[in-house]
Design a protein around this motif. Structure first.
Motif, PDB file in Angstrom:
ATOM      1  N   THR A  95      39.045  31.555 -35.603  1.00  0.00           N
ATOM      2  CA  THR A  95      39.361  30.429 -36.470  1.00  0.00           C
ATOM      3  C   THR A  95      40.246  29.353 -35.847  1.00  0.00           C
ATOM      4  OG1 THR A  95      39.305  32.077 -38.519  1.00  0.00           O
ATOM      5  CG2 THR A  95      40.689  29.939 -38.667  1.00  0.00           C
ATOM      6  N   ALA A  96      41.197  30.071 -34.955  1.00  0.00           N
ATOM      7  CA  ALA A  96      42.013  29.038 -34.017  1.00  0.00           C
ATOM      8  C   ALA A  96      41.384  28.378 -33.208  1.00  0.00           C
ATOM      9  CB  ALA A  96      43.323  29.841 -33.683  1.00  0.00           C
ATOM     10  N   ARG A  97      40.327  28.890 -32.596  1.00  0.00           N
ATOM     11  CA  ARG A  97      39.511  28.265 -31.644  1.00  0.00           C
ATOM     12  C   ARG A  97      38.661  27.167 -32.095  1.00  0.00           C
ATOM     13  NH1 ARG A  97      36.145  32.555 -27.564  1.00  0.00           N
ATOM     14  NH2 ARG A  97      35.395  30.311 -27.171  1.00  0.00           N
ATOM     15  N   LYS A  98      38.171  27.502 -33.209  1.00  0.00           N
ATOM     16  CA  LYS A  98      37.303  26.301 -33.961  1.00  0.00           C
ATOM     17  C   LYS A  98      38.032  25.206 -34.030  1.00  0.00           C
ATOM     18  CE  LYS A  98      34.664  27.638 -37.249  1.00  0.00           C
ATOM     19  NZ  LYS A  98      34.222  28.214 -38.553  1.00  0.00           N
ATOM     20  N   VAL A  99      39.459  25.148 -34.421  1.00  0.00           N
ATOM     21  CA  VAL A  99      40.211  24.081 -34.507  1.00  0.00           C
ATOM     22  C   VAL A  99      40.415  23.281 -33.243  1.00  0.00           C
ATOM     23  CG1 VAL A  99      42.381  22.964 -35.231  1.00  0.00           C
ATOM     24  CG2 VAL A  99      41.272  24.743 -36.626  1.00  0.00           C
ATOM     25  N   ILE A 100      40.875  24.168 -32.315  1.00  0.00           N
ATOM     26  CA  ILE A 100      41.221  23.564 -30.929  1.00  0.00           C
ATOM     27  C   ILE A 100      40.066  23.121 -30.076  1.00  0.00           C
ATOM     28  CG2 ILE A 100      42.045  24.353 -28.562  1.00  0.00           C
ATOM     29  CD1 ILE A 100      43.648  26.424 -30.191  1.00  0.00           C
ATOM     30  N   GLU A 101      38.766  23.749 -30.346  1.00  0.00           N
ATOM     31  CA  GLU A 101      37.778  23.320 -29.368  1.00  0.00           C
ATOM     32  C   GLU A 101      36.868  22.484 -30.239  1.00  0.00           C
ATOM     33  OE1 GLU A 101      35.743  26.438 -26.900  1.00  0.00           O
ATOM     34  OE2 GLU A 101      36.686  27.988 -28.380  1.00  0.00           O
ATOM     35  N   ALA A 102      37.136  21.948 -31.438  1.00  0.00           N
ATOM     36  CA  ALA A 102      36.770  20.749 -32.040  1.00  0.00           C
ATOM     37  C   ALA A 102      36.972  19.559 -31.460  1.00  0.00           C
ATOM     38  CB  ALA A 102      36.851  20.859 -33.545  1.00  0.00           C
ATOM     39  N   GLY A 103      38.285  19.623 -31.047  1.00  0.00           N
ATOM     40  CA  GLY A 103      39.204  18.519 -30.425  1.00  0.00           C
ATOM     41  C   GLY A 103      38.786  18.469 -28.838  1.00  0.00           C
TER      42      GLY A 103
ATOM     43  N   LYS B 175      33.330  38.265 -19.692  1.00  0.00           N
ATOM     44  CA  LYS B 175      34.297  37.412 -19.134  1.00  0.00           C
ATOM     45  C   LYS B 175      33.760  36.243 -18.889  1.00  0.00           C
ATOM     46  CE  LYS B 175      37.857  37.438 -15.755  1.00  0.00           C
ATOM     47  NZ  LYS B 175      37.564  36.178 -15.188  1.00  0.00           N
ATOM     48  N   THR B 176      32.838  35.917 -18.327  1.00  0.00           N
ATOM     49  CA  THR B 176      32.105  34.598 -17.779  1.00  0.00           C
ATOM     50  C   THR B 176      31.781  33.812 -19.106  1.00  0.00           C
ATOM     51  OG1 THR B 176      31.393  35.832 -15.711  1.00  0.00           O
ATOM     52  CG2 THR B 176      30.615  33.597 -16.125  1.00  0.00           C
ATOM     53  N   SER B 177      31.149  34.586 -19.983  1.00  0.00           N
ATOM     54  CA  SER B 177      30.910  33.885 -21.181  1.00  0.00           C
ATOM     55  C   SER B 177      32.213  33.121 -21.831  1.00  0.00           C
ATOM     56  CB  SER B 177      30.179  34.712 -22.125  1.00  0.00           C
ATOM     57  OG  SER B 177      29.824  33.912 -23.231  1.00  0.00           O
ATOM     58  N   CYS B 178      33.352  33.881 -22.132  1.00  0.00           N
ATOM     59  CA  CYS B 178      34.214  33.284 -22.513  1.00  0.00           C
ATOM     60  C   CYS B 178      35.016  32.303 -21.839  1.00  0.00           C
ATOM     61  CB  CYS B 178      35.355  34.438 -23.124  1.00  0.00           C
ATOM     62  SG  CYS B 178      34.854  35.427 -24.459  1.00  0.00           S
ATOM     63  N   ASP B 179      34.809  32.366 -20.379  1.00  0.00           N
ATOM     64  CA  ASP B 179      35.498  31.555 -19.628  1.00  0.00           C
ATOM     65  C   ASP B 179      35.084  30.255 -19.484  1.00  0.00           C
ATOM     66  OD1 ASP B 179      37.594  33.208 -18.773  1.00  0.00           O
ATOM     67  OD2 ASP B 179      36.570  33.711 -16.699  1.00  0.00           O
TER      68      ASP B 179
ATOM     69  N   GLU C 138      40.959  17.499 -19.822  1.00  0.00           N
ATOM     70  CA  GLU C 138      42.388  17.063 -19.020  1.00  0.00           C
ATOM     71  C   GLU C 138      43.269  16.691 -20.128  1.00  0.00           C
ATOM     72  OE1 GLU C 138      40.680  13.358 -16.869  1.00  0.00           O
ATOM     73  OE2 GLU C 138      40.773  14.583 -15.188  1.00  0.00           O
ATOM     74  N   ASN C 139      43.188  17.442 -21.046  1.00  0.00           N
ATOM     75  CA  ASN C 139      44.161  17.241 -22.354  1.00  0.00           C
ATOM     76  C   ASN C 139      44.960  18.788 -22.169  1.00  0.00           C
ATOM     77  OD1 ASN C 139      45.519  17.739 -24.859  1.00  0.00           O
ATOM     78  ND2 ASN C 139      44.522  15.994 -25.470  1.00  0.00           N
ATOM     79  N   ASP C 140      46.195  18.587 -21.435  1.00  0.00           N
ATOM     80  CA  ASP C 140      47.110  19.776 -21.119  1.00  0.00           C
ATOM     81  C   ASP C 140      47.316  20.565 -22.427  1.00  0.00           C
ATOM     82  OD1 ASP C 140      46.799  19.409 -18.562  1.00  0.00           O
ATOM     83  OD2 ASP C 140      48.790  18.631 -18.407  1.00  0.00           O
ATOM     84  N   PHE C 141      47.484  19.738 -23.671  1.00  0.00           N
ATOM     85  CA  PHE C 141      47.968  20.461 -24.694  1.00  0.00           C
ATOM     86  C   PHE C 141      46.953  21.516 -25.330  1.00  0.00           C
ATOM     87  CE2 PHE C 141      50.794  16.655 -24.387  1.00  0.00           C
ATOM     88  CZ  PHE C 141      52.002  17.507 -24.561  1.00  0.00           C
ATOM     89  N   LEU C 142      45.671  20.578 -25.407  1.00  0.00           N
ATOM     90  CA  LEU C 142      44.717  21.555 -25.753  1.00  0.00           C
ATOM     91  C   LEU C 142      44.298  22.774 -24.858  1.00  0.00           C
ATOM     92  CD1 LEU C 142      42.264  18.822 -26.977  1.00  0.00           C
ATOM     93  CD2 LEU C 142      43.222  20.615 -28.422  1.00  0.00           C
ATOM     94  N   ILE C 143      44.264  22.622 -23.471  1.00  0.00           N
ATOM     95  CA  ILE C 143      43.968  23.444 -22.547  1.00  0.00           C
ATOM     96  C   ILE C 143      45.005  24.720 -22.787  1.00  0.00           C
ATOM     97  CG2 ILE C 143      43.872  24.090 -20.107  1.00  0.00           C
ATOM     98  CD1 ILE C 143      43.134  21.130 -19.611  1.00  0.00           C
ATOM     99  N   ASN C 144      46.441  24.376 -22.999  1.00  0.00           N
ATOM    100  CA  ASN C 144      47.368  25.380 -22.950  1.00  0.00           C
ATOM    101  C   ASN C 144      47.084  26.085 -24.232  1.00  0.00           C
ATOM    102  OD1 ASN C 144      48.431  24.963 -20.405  1.00  0.00           O
ATOM    103  ND2 ASN C 144      49.769  23.518 -21.231  1.00  0.00           N
ATOM    104  N   ALA C 145      46.654  25.461 -25.425  1.00  0.00           N
ATOM    105  CA  ALA C 145      46.493  26.196 -26.586  1.00  0.00           C
ATOM    106  C   ALA C 145      45.344  27.144 -26.724  1.00  0.00           C
ATOM    107  CB  ALA C 145      46.460  25.238 -27.618  1.00  0.00           C
ATOM    108  N   LEU C 146      44.306  26.759 -25.905  1.00  0.00           N
ATOM    109  CA  LEU C 146      43.441  27.562 -25.743  1.00  0.00           C
ATOM    110  C   LEU C 146      43.373  28.948 -24.892  1.00  0.00           C
ATOM    111  CD1 LEU C 146      40.119  28.086 -26.723  1.00  0.00           C
ATOM    112  CD2 LEU C 146      39.708  26.748 -24.665  1.00  0.00           C
ATOM    113  N   LYS C 147      44.263  28.556 -23.760  1.00  0.00           N
ATOM    114  CA  LYS C 147      44.427  29.531 -22.737  1.00  0.00           C
ATOM    115  C   LYS C 147      44.574  31.116 -23.013  1.00  0.00           C
ATOM    116  CE  LYS C 147      45.420  27.166 -18.353  1.00  0.00           C
ATOM    117  NZ  LYS C 147      46.253  27.084 -17.226  1.00  0.00           N
ATOM    118  N   PRO C 148      45.658  31.182 -24.159  1.00  0.00           N
ATOM    119  CA  PRO C 148      45.985  32.753 -24.496  1.00  0.00           C
ATOM    120  C   PRO C 148      44.838  33.088 -25.347  1.00  0.00           C
ATOM    121  CG  PRO C 148      47.331  31.167 -25.545  1.00  0.00           C
ATOM    122  CD  PRO C 148      46.397  30.302 -24.565  1.00  0.00           C
ATOM    123  N   LEU C 149      43.944  32.366 -25.896  1.00  0.00           N
ATOM    124  CA  LEU C 149      42.882  33.040 -26.807  1.00  0.00           C
ATOM    125  C   LEU C 149      41.580  33.345 -26.211  1.00  0.00           C
ATOM    126  CD1 LEU C 149      43.013  30.186 -29.707  1.00  0.00           C
ATOM    127  CD2 LEU C 149      43.996  32.443 -29.523  1.00  0.00           C
ATOM    128  N   ILE C 150      41.257  32.787 -24.924  1.00  0.00           N
ATOM    129  CA  ILE C 150      40.143  33.180 -24.046  1.00  0.00           C
ATOM    130  C   ILE C 150      40.253  34.712 -23.701  1.00  0.00           C
ATOM    131  CG2 ILE C 150      38.979  32.913 -22.022  1.00  0.00           C
ATOM    132  CD1 ILE C 150      38.623  30.916 -24.391  1.00  0.00           C
TER     133      ILE C 150
END
Length: 227
Positions: free
Chosen positions: A84-92, A132-136, A146-158
């Motif tokens: 659910t969190a990923r859907k919000v982040i990855e839409a952006g 692992k590769t699929s999620c990566d 190149e949006n550090d805020f979105l990247i850092n929000a997604l990192k722990p969820l992967i």
């Protein structure tokens, strides 16, 4: 060069543990033994400890003083909340990436290479590495924004998504992430933001649907292989 050729011994131990979780030899909550795994893989305990620390950083293992390393306990509710969190982040993320592509500011070739590697691992039955590769793939897509805020929000969820895929994989499901990743790349190339976002949303829904929450992970007290 084979993909496996570039792995260090530490990487191989990490992949070994991924495969052990995928094949249900390791269960959520189970304690890992450095000495048992070192003997199993003919490695030093120092290298095994480094691999465990890497998995702890990824969120796959937890560590408590005097209790050692344990595989994280991940419930059905946890897994669904992660997506659910990923859907919000990855839409952006997909919106930014599609915009960049429409302005010819983006090279998607790295994503195509990642998808080819996914398919290779799946066909080779290297399932732990495949998950692992699929999620990566999604983290690599985020990096292109190149949006550090979105990247850092997604990192722990992967890594937590990886763990969900390893625990609740359903061998009867025909879902193949690499096929949907190719569709997603084509959607980004269409330069249609609304369409690309809808494809990402559908893909993440399918990721959850491919999990079998009827599987009941059991806790065990020993780290055993081959039993």
């Amino acid at each position: 060069m084979e993909v496996n050729d570039i792995f260090t011994l530490e990487d191989k131990i990490v992949n070994f543990i991924f495969d052990a979780i995928f094949t249900k030899k390791l269960h959520p909550g189970i304690k890992l033994s450095e000495s048992v795994l070192a003997k199993e893989l003919n490695a030093s305990r120092d290298v095994v400890r480094k691999a465990f620390s890497k998995l702890q950083t990824m969120g796959i293992l937890t560590y408590k003083k005097n209790q050692g390393f344990h595989v994280v306990w991940l419930t059905e509710e946890n897994a669904k909340d992660i997506y659910t969190a990923r859907k919000v982040i990855e839409a952006g993320i997909v919106e930014i990436v599609t915009q960049k592509h429409s302005k010819k500011e983006l090279d998607l070739s790295i994503l195509n290479e990642k998808v080819e590697n996914e398919e290779y691992l799946k066909v080779s039955l290297r399932n732990g590495e495949y998950v692992k590769t699929s999620c990566d793939f999604h983290l690599n897509l985020a990096i292109l924004s190149e949006n550090d805020f979105l990247i850092n929000a997604l990192k722990p969820l992967i890594p937590l998504s990886i763990l969900a895929g390893l625990i609740y994989d359903d061998s009867e499901t025909s879902f193949c992430s690499y096929d949907e990743h190719r569709v997603l790349i084509d959607a980004i190339k269409s330069n249609d933001i609304t369409y690309a976002k809808s494809i990402m949303d559908q893909h993440l829904v399918h990721c959850v649907e491919a999990l079998n929450f009827g599987i009941t992970p059991s806790k065990k007290n020993k780290f055993i292989f081959g039993n």
